[in-house]
Enzyme design. Structure first.
Site, mmCIF file in Angstrom:
data_model
loop_
_atom_site.group_PDB
_atom_site.id
_atom_site.type_symbol
_atom_site.label_atom_id
_atom_site.label_comp_id
_atom_site.label_asym_id
_atom_site.label_seq_id
_atom_site.Cartn_x
_atom_site.Cartn_y
_atom_site.Cartn_z
ATOM 1 N N GLU A 86 -10.883 6.689 -2.708
ATOM 2 C CA GLU A 86 -9.728 5.799 -2.616
ATOM 3 C C GLU A 86 -8.661 6.325 -1.657
ATOM 4 O OE1 GLU A 86 -8.216 3.700 -5.881
ATOM 5 O OE2 GLU A 86 -10.177 3.362 -6.794
ATOM 6 N N HIS A 143 -6.813 1.481 -4.991
ATOM 7 C CA HIS A 143 -6.400 1.545 -3.593
ATOM 8 C C HIS A 143 -7.556 1.129 -2.694
ATOM 9 C CE1 HIS A 143 -3.599 4.086 -5.744
ATOM 10 N NE2 HIS A 143 -2.771 4.005 -4.731
ATOM 11 N N LYS A 170 -1.051 -0.680 -10.987
ATOM 12 C CA LYS A 170 -0.787 -0.473 -9.562
ATOM 13 C C LYS A 170 -1.969 -0.898 -8.698
ATOM 14 C CE LYS A 170 0.205 3.067 -6.085
ATOM 15 N NZ LYS A 170 0.166 4.509 -5.764
#
Length: 252
Positions: A86, A143, A170
């Site tokens: 990531e 991510h 997130k």
């Protein structure tokens, strides 16, 4: 929407909180970066331990964590091992990832952990459960440094992060076009309506920099700035970021 209060920082209420990353490789570099934050507005510090050369040495890890805490006694510390998959600095096995996070949570020196959503549901749930037993909050993150998934996929990932028990949800994605930035912001607004936990969302790179400033309008509660070396593309200098956000909130 739930609020998360850690020390004197309430995430999900008021002006977006500014998180400044630490990417030092040694205890000296880590503490020097932390000391430099005194010249900036810093609500949260992210310690990127995938950069730390001695992350596998428990004694040196605890020593450095204790030194960091002494520099930042009142600032929430978010510990993150960003994996190679990531965009981080190194790979790590599931066993070592879990052991590191258990040790950090148990130390009493860390306030939040960043756990990657795609680390595996069992691993994520186990770390969250253990962290909560230690009164440590958990950011469940994803991510993508290559592209921006469709809006429904971004929302689905944030909902899954909540279903696994994340305290803060997130996602960071890479835009290829201006429309991709709009996709991230629209997904943020939708997830803000559907999820009960605070969100952190961003479109990375120069193209997505506007999301780091305007994210609050759509439901993002934290933005990442740079004080020295950035930890991700598109991070805005911390003093500029605070100045812009303060102007936007000047009539609050």
């Amino acid at each position: 929407m739930n609020f998360i209060t850690i020390k004197n920082c309430t995430i999900g209420s008021g002006m977006p909180k500014i998180c400044l990353p630490i990417v030092g490789t040694t205890e000296e570099e880590i503490c020097a970066q932390a000391q430099s934050f005194s010249g900036y507005h810093c609500d949260i510090t992210e310690w990127r331990v995938d950069w730390f050369a001695d992350v596998d040495d428990r004694s040196k890890f605890e020593q450095t964590a204790r030194a960091l805490r002494s520099v930042l006694p009142d600032t929430p510390i978010l510990l993150t091992f960003r994996t190679k998959e990531e965009g981080g600095e190194r790979a790590i096995s599931d066993e070592d990832y879990r052991a590191l996070y258990y040790f950090a949570a148990r130390s009493g020196l860390i306030d939040l952990l960043d756990v990657e959503l795609f680390r595996g549901d069992d691993t994520v749930r186990d770390i969250i459960s253990f962290a909560h037993e230690c009164d440590v909050a958990v950011v469940v993150s994803n991510h993508n440094f290559t592209e921006t998934p469709p809006q429904e996929e971004i929302v689905s990932r944030l909902q899954n992060a909540q279903a696994l028990g994340g305290d803060i949800l997130k996602i960071a994605v890479m835009p290829q076009t201006p429309r991709d930035v709009l996709t991230l912001l629209a997904a943020t607004e939708q997830a803000h309506r559907l999820c009960s936990q605070p969100l952190i969302t961003m479109s990375m790179g120069a193209l997505g920099a506007v999301s780091r400033i305007a994210g609050e309008t759509f439901g993002s509660a934290v933005t990442f700035g740079a004080a020295g070396k950035a930890s991700a593309p598109g991070q805005i200098a911390a003093d500029d970021l605070y100045r812009i956000l303060s102007v936007l909130h000047s009539e609050d």
